[in-house]
Design a protein around this motif. Sequence first.
Motif, PDB file in Angstrom:
ATOM      1  N   GLU B   7     -16.870   0.186  -7.575  1.00 25.98           N
ATOM      2  CA  GLU B   7     -17.060  -1.661  -8.326  1.00 25.98           C
ATOM      3  C   GLU B   7     -15.602  -2.065  -8.398  1.00 25.98           C
ATOM      4  N   LEU B   8     -16.737  -3.501  -8.572  1.00 26.38           N
ATOM      5  CA  LEU B   8     -15.229  -5.183  -7.893  1.00 26.38           C
ATOM      6  C   LEU B   8     -15.764  -5.468  -8.803  1.00 26.38           C
ATOM      7  N   CYS B   9     -14.503  -5.962 -10.229  1.00 26.12           N
ATOM      8  CA  CYS B   9     -14.560  -6.735 -11.115  1.00 26.12           C
ATOM      9  C   CYS B   9     -13.269  -7.659 -11.039  1.00 26.12           C
ATOM     10  N   GLY B  10     -14.621  -8.684 -10.575  1.00 25.69           N
ATOM     11  CA  GLY B  10     -13.586 -10.150 -11.167  1.00 25.69           C
ATOM     12  C   GLY B  10     -12.464 -10.452  -9.383  1.00 25.69           C
ATOM     13  N   ILE B  11     -12.745 -10.370  -8.549  1.00 29.44           N
ATOM     14  CA  ILE B  11     -11.069  -9.265  -8.022  1.00 29.44           C
ATOM     15  C   ILE B  11     -11.394 -10.867  -6.687  1.00 29.44           C
ATOM     16  N   SER B  12      -9.774 -11.248  -7.526  1.00 30.04           N
ATOM     17  CA  SER B  12      -9.115 -12.953  -6.574  1.00 30.04           C
ATOM     18  C   SER B  12      -8.079 -12.122  -5.718  1.00 30.04           C
ATOM     19  N   SER B  13      -8.101 -12.350  -4.481  1.00 25.41           N
ATOM     20  CA  SER B  13      -6.816 -12.465  -3.142  1.00 25.41           C
ATOM     21  C   SER B  13      -6.372 -13.078  -2.426  1.00 25.41           C
ATOM     22  N   ASN B  54      -4.344  -4.509   0.898  1.00 33.52           N
ATOM     23  CA  ASN B  54      -2.983  -4.529   1.537  1.00 33.52           C
ATOM     24  C   ASN B  54      -3.890  -6.361   2.560  1.00 33.52           C
ATOM     25  N   PRO B  55      -4.106  -7.024   1.809  1.00 41.89           N
ATOM     26  CA  PRO B  55      -3.271  -7.643   0.549  1.00 41.89           C
ATOM     27  C   PRO B  55      -3.958  -6.763  -1.017  1.00 41.89           C
ATOM     28  N   ARG B  56      -2.860  -6.983  -1.973  1.00 40.32           N
ATOM     29  CA  ARG B  56      -3.141  -6.571  -3.205  1.00 40.32           C
ATOM     30  C   ARG B  56      -4.042  -7.406  -3.868  1.00 40.32           C
ATOM     31  N   ALA B  57      -4.394  -6.987  -4.805  1.00 39.18           N
ATOM     32  CA  ALA B  57      -6.038  -8.110  -5.483  1.00 39.18           C
ATOM     33  C   ALA B  57      -4.499  -9.065  -6.322  1.00 39.18           C
ATOM     34  N   SER B  58      -5.036 -10.154  -6.314  1.00 45.14           N
ATOM     35  CA  SER B  58      -4.068 -11.170  -7.659  1.00 45.14           C
ATOM     36  C   SER B  58      -5.269 -10.876  -9.071  1.00 45.14           C
ATOM     37  N   GLU B  59      -5.761 -10.530  -8.861  1.00 42.90           N
ATOM     38  CA  GLU B  59      -6.860 -11.032 -10.128  1.00 42.90           C
ATOM     39  C   GLU B  59      -7.929  -9.435  -9.679  1.00 42.90           C
ATOM     40  N   GLY B  60      -8.341  -9.571 -11.159  1.00 41.16           N
ATOM     41  CA  GLY B  60     -10.358  -8.506 -11.226  1.00 41.16           C
ATOM     42  C   GLY B  60      -8.942  -6.839 -11.313  1.00 41.16           C
ATOM     43  N   GLN B  61     -10.527  -5.915 -10.981  1.00 41.38           N
ATOM     44  CA  GLN B  61      -9.708  -4.669 -10.955  1.00 41.38           C
ATOM     45  C   GLN B  61     -10.795  -3.907  -9.949  1.00 41.38           C
TER      46      GLN B  61
END
Lengths: 305, 239
Positions: B7-13, B54-61
């Motif tokens: 599950e991806l919840c609100g991922i920004s990268s 890689n890159p790490r998500a800047s927001e979300g879970q």
Amino acid sequence: MEPSILAQQAVNGLILGATYGLIAIGYTMVYGIIGMINFAHGEIYMVSAYLTAIFLAVLHFFGITSIPVVLIVVLVATLCITALHGWFVERIAYRPLRDSNRLAPLITAIGLSLILQNYVRLSQGARSQGVPTLLTGSFVIPAGSGVIQITHVQALIIVVAIASMAVLTFIMHRTSLGRACRATEQDRVMASLLGINTDYIISVVFVIGAAMAAIAGVLVSLNYGSFDFHIGFITGIKAFTAAVLGGIGSLPGAMLGGLILGLSESFFSGFVNTDYKDVFAFALLVLVLIFRPSGLLGQPLVTKV
Amino acid sequence: MAEPILELCGISSHYGPIRALHDVSLTIRHGEIVALIGANGAGKSTLLMTLFGNPRASEGQVWFAGEAITHLPTHHIAPLGMALVPEGRRIFPGMTVLENMDLGRISAGPRVGRDPLEGLYELFPILKERSHQKAGTLSGGEQQMLAIARALMSQPRLLLLDEPSLGLAPLMIRKIFSLIQTIVQSGTTVFLVEQNASQALQIANRGYVLVNGRIRLEGSGQALLHDPEVRQAYLGRQV
């Protein structure tokens, strides 16, 4: 020309070359895995020479005189403590700067090499140090009208150098640790995607490189008997030359480069001029790089997009 | 409905200053084939790499099998049971086919009971034939098979494929897609990222469309195949 002199120079060159090759392995493996030169590697070798003297003195203090025991204990103890120095160099000078500008770790490594030099100078004194002669005697092989002389220490150098290179080759090609090292070298991101802890692998490579330099340090100290805190620089430059000559990044290249450099130095100083042997060695490097920029066994660098 | 595996919840990268993903949420359930389609540069590969930090998500879970994995180091992800066949295959060209396969096993750890190698050699007979050949000497299609086989060596619960059809001949593409179906039948969930939208949506249970780093559409594979916007933008057909 006298064949026995020629053969004697070849033997001397092989012995010199074997020690260059051992040190060059550290340069070539570190370059292979992080694409940078470990400028503190020469000092690691220097530290191992001092450790040899210290452990010899400790064993002497405890009255242990059996030569095989002394050799094995000194070799193993020096190897372990020097390897620890290699690990320390990576942790201090390279890992914190992993994602920064490529020049930054170069500068920290040079800084660390100055620290190592001065820490040895302060703790051990600036004067040249010596180790007692452990092995006397030599093998004398008749050749033509003369003889070839190989001292027992020289024979030991050849045996130990061949054995350590064989062990290293086995580790790199036949164990899962070696496979992980080679995978990290070829594609660090992919290796981490597969679950390889690449930071750990990079540490391991520094440790292996330092261990090989330590073997060279023990052997050379036993052979020449004296050293000072400056020896890391010129020997480091020579071994680096050997690594580049053979093709930096290539393990057999480092060994071959070391042997070629040792042989050419030995022949040049034996038959032409001792003072200019370094000039000849570096001129050889220039020539090889003009015609084979990636070294004798190196892969041409392919820039990844 | 099966439990979600990913599950991806609100991922920004971000890639440097460039924001590659905006508030992406999606769910993949056990046993599904989920397709993610999108044009070049839409952020598809970034999305897969973000799962691995890689890159790490800047927001979300990011949740994998109920565990938050957003902040785990990259090398901790594969041992959880997630394997990636990355963009450009990224096989190790200087190593033999067998060595490449063995590297896939590293993340398997003690979870694995039976050695998957023989089973994979049955699935990819060409790899068995070439097992002692340098991987760099294989053809593109063979390299793709090797990349998939290497990922399967860890017996993953979720297999992520990044454009497995890219640069391959039509016959090989058909082979790869039929392999994906075989893999799913054996119990592995598949997340398939493709530009080749028609083929991907045909085998997918569900799909998502990614446009400029945002999820634009989602639905069943069939529904997306018949969606006018998808038909025009990704299948090259006039509505």
